[in-house]
Write a protein that holds these residues in place. Sequence first.
Motif, mmCIF file in Angstrom:
data_model
loop_
_atom_site.group_PDB
_atom_site.id
_atom_site.type_symbol
_atom_site.label_atom_id
_atom_site.label_comp_id
_atom_site.label_asym_id
_atom_site.label_seq_id
_atom_site.Cartn_x
_atom_site.Cartn_y
_atom_site.Cartn_z
ATOM 1 N N GLU A 292 92.434 -3.943 31.314
ATOM 2 C CA GLU A 292 92.847 -3.208 32.523
ATOM 3 C C GLU A 292 91.680 -2.396 33.082
ATOM 4 O O GLU A 292 91.488 -2.312 34.301
ATOM 5 C CB GLU A 292 94.019 -2.271 32.207
ATOM 6 N N LEU A 296 89.876 -2.882 36.725
ATOM 7 C CA LEU A 296 89.772 -1.778 37.687
ATOM 8 C C LEU A 296 88.322 -1.584 38.122
ATOM 9 O O LEU A 296 88.032 -1.413 39.314
ATOM 10 C CB LEU A 296 90.324 -0.485 37.058
ATOM 11 N N THR A 299 87.365 -4.440 40.426
ATOM 12 C CA THR A 299 87.978 -4.230 41.748
ATOM 13 C C THR A 299 87.174 -3.220 42.557
ATOM 14 O O THR A 299 86.881 -3.436 43.739
ATOM 15 C CB THR A 299 89.427 -3.714 41.595
ATOM 16 N N GLY A 300 86.819 -2.132 41.903
ATOM 17 C CA GLY A 300 86.044 -1.102 42.597
ATOM 18 C C GLY A 300 84.672 -1.612 42.986
ATOM 19 O O GLY A 300 84.178 -1.348 44.080
ATOM 20 N N GLU A 304 87.411 -2.374 47.716
ATOM 21 C CA GLU A 304 88.861 -2.419 47.726
ATOM 22 C C GLU A 304 89.359 -3.586 48.582
ATOM 23 O O GLU A 304 88.782 -3.898 49.623
ATOM 24 C CB GLU A 304 89.407 -1.113 48.288
#
Lengths: 320, 243
Positions: A292, A296, A299-300, A304
């Motif tokens: 996870e 994250l 993704t960053g 976004e």
Amino acid sequence: MKNVRSAKGVNYSQTDNRVEKISMRRGAVILPSFKAYEEFKWTRKYFEQKPEEGYFIWVKKQINHPLTTCIAISLPKVSQEPRNLVIIEKGIEAEIYSICSVVKKNLCGVHIGKSRIVVKESSTLKMRHFHNWGRGDRVESSIKFFLEKEAKLSYNYKCLAVPETLKKESNTFLDFRSSAGFEIAVLAECGDVDMHDSIFLNGEKSSGMMKLRIIADKNSKISAHSKIIANSAGKGHLDCTGLLLDENSCISAVPELLNKNKDATLTHEASIGKISEEELNYLRSRGLTEDEAINLIVTGFLGENVPFLYKGRTLSKDYM
Amino acid sequence: MLKVENLSVKVGSKNILRGINIEIKKIEVHALLGPNASGKSTLAQVIMGFPDYKITAGKISFKGKDITNLSIEERAKLGMALVFQHPPTIKGIKLSKLLEKISKQKVDIKEFSLNPNILEREINVGFSGGEKKLSEIIQIISLDPSFVVFDELDAGLDIENLERLTSIIKDKLLDNGVSILLITHRGDILRFLKPDVAYVMLDGEIVCSSGNWKEVWRTITRYGYEKCKECEGRKLLSDRQPS
């Protein structure tokens, strides 16, 4: 992905080699490229030969909503060769969402796209280009931007599902006081990506900024060549950051600055590495699992996922 | 709540912590004092389960369970949390997004007199010292923890901000039964949070453990940390030993 014909708010949609839908908007001419080639002789200088596929968008007056194009592959072994032309007239602010995608991930299609984008004097174009491919696909994408004096371009390219091979090329030509900002994000899993992005500062006080965020995972290879050529007294900056997520992938980042004018300023920064342990530990201490936390951070890193919106409705979900 | 027994830790071939014993009960505040590089932050990270350290002896228990071999996130899920001394920047992720992912309870940012725009900024990117600490505390409160390690919360904070943050800690954590291990080398935070026990760590060893933090702090300010080594296990240790 839903059937592109059902997608509301799309101005040009093409599935395989067929034009599915054209939705005109007041202030803009939207046609298949071959029709534009026939109807407007002045467009012929932008095409190498009469195109068979692709779109023509001519924004003549201010439009308050984004224009959206979707070119999709839905059948196995389809080969597309869209030739696209976009003209933004003087003093106009326009926004275009461009999606090139596959309906299924196992179609082994070929997409060879060529686009020419002309942003005329004092006009502004915000363009978001989204690619979504399957593992057996082969894609070549070439795009040229011509910015006239005091024109502005913001170009955001994102490909989070690469094909087996992706060759991507962009060349941007900047006139007096024009500016271009590029944000390019690629997540490669089981793919081979070759990128060549160049900005030519041809006019005084022109400026170009290119930000590349690239991630290689699962036996992928990314080669990212970015270049700024200063022919006039402008400013340019290259910023390339790569993340390697597994031992069997590799990234080659080649930033190049070519300065032919002593009053021009060109800079670059580049780094390739793994995800920082410090960031991982931080997020895990907040209760996220390692996977996870990696998701994250990725993704960053890639920026976004801002959905494509039309009149408050999310368009991009229809294509992902 | 937390029990550290005879804990020794290595990094590579170097012994960093030796024979550490700490026991923190529910709602207790313990303070760990010591000079730079004495091993305080290492202990905080070992308690939280950071993988860079090798535990060579001893064990850590939390709520009666041996957690010595649990991962960071497993410890977090049990109710442990760490406020970082230097939290990293996480580019591209807004604080609001992180809170959305981790929160076990809703936190009303208005209560903290903080500009709500901070939620829409990337985590710790361009944050001032005070904003970083407040961001840490907001995240920790949202986790609804039962035990928190504060690693030098007071570093780089002016006295007013420190008082404000300790007031939030009292209100949102201590009043809700949370236990705290406070790592510091400043007296102000001790004055605000009044720890039940104070330890002094030197060269990876706890050389003093006392129920009288004022006396410990007085000794340190008057004679320096080395003095604590001299009275090792005698004067100050006699005030309170963890059971």
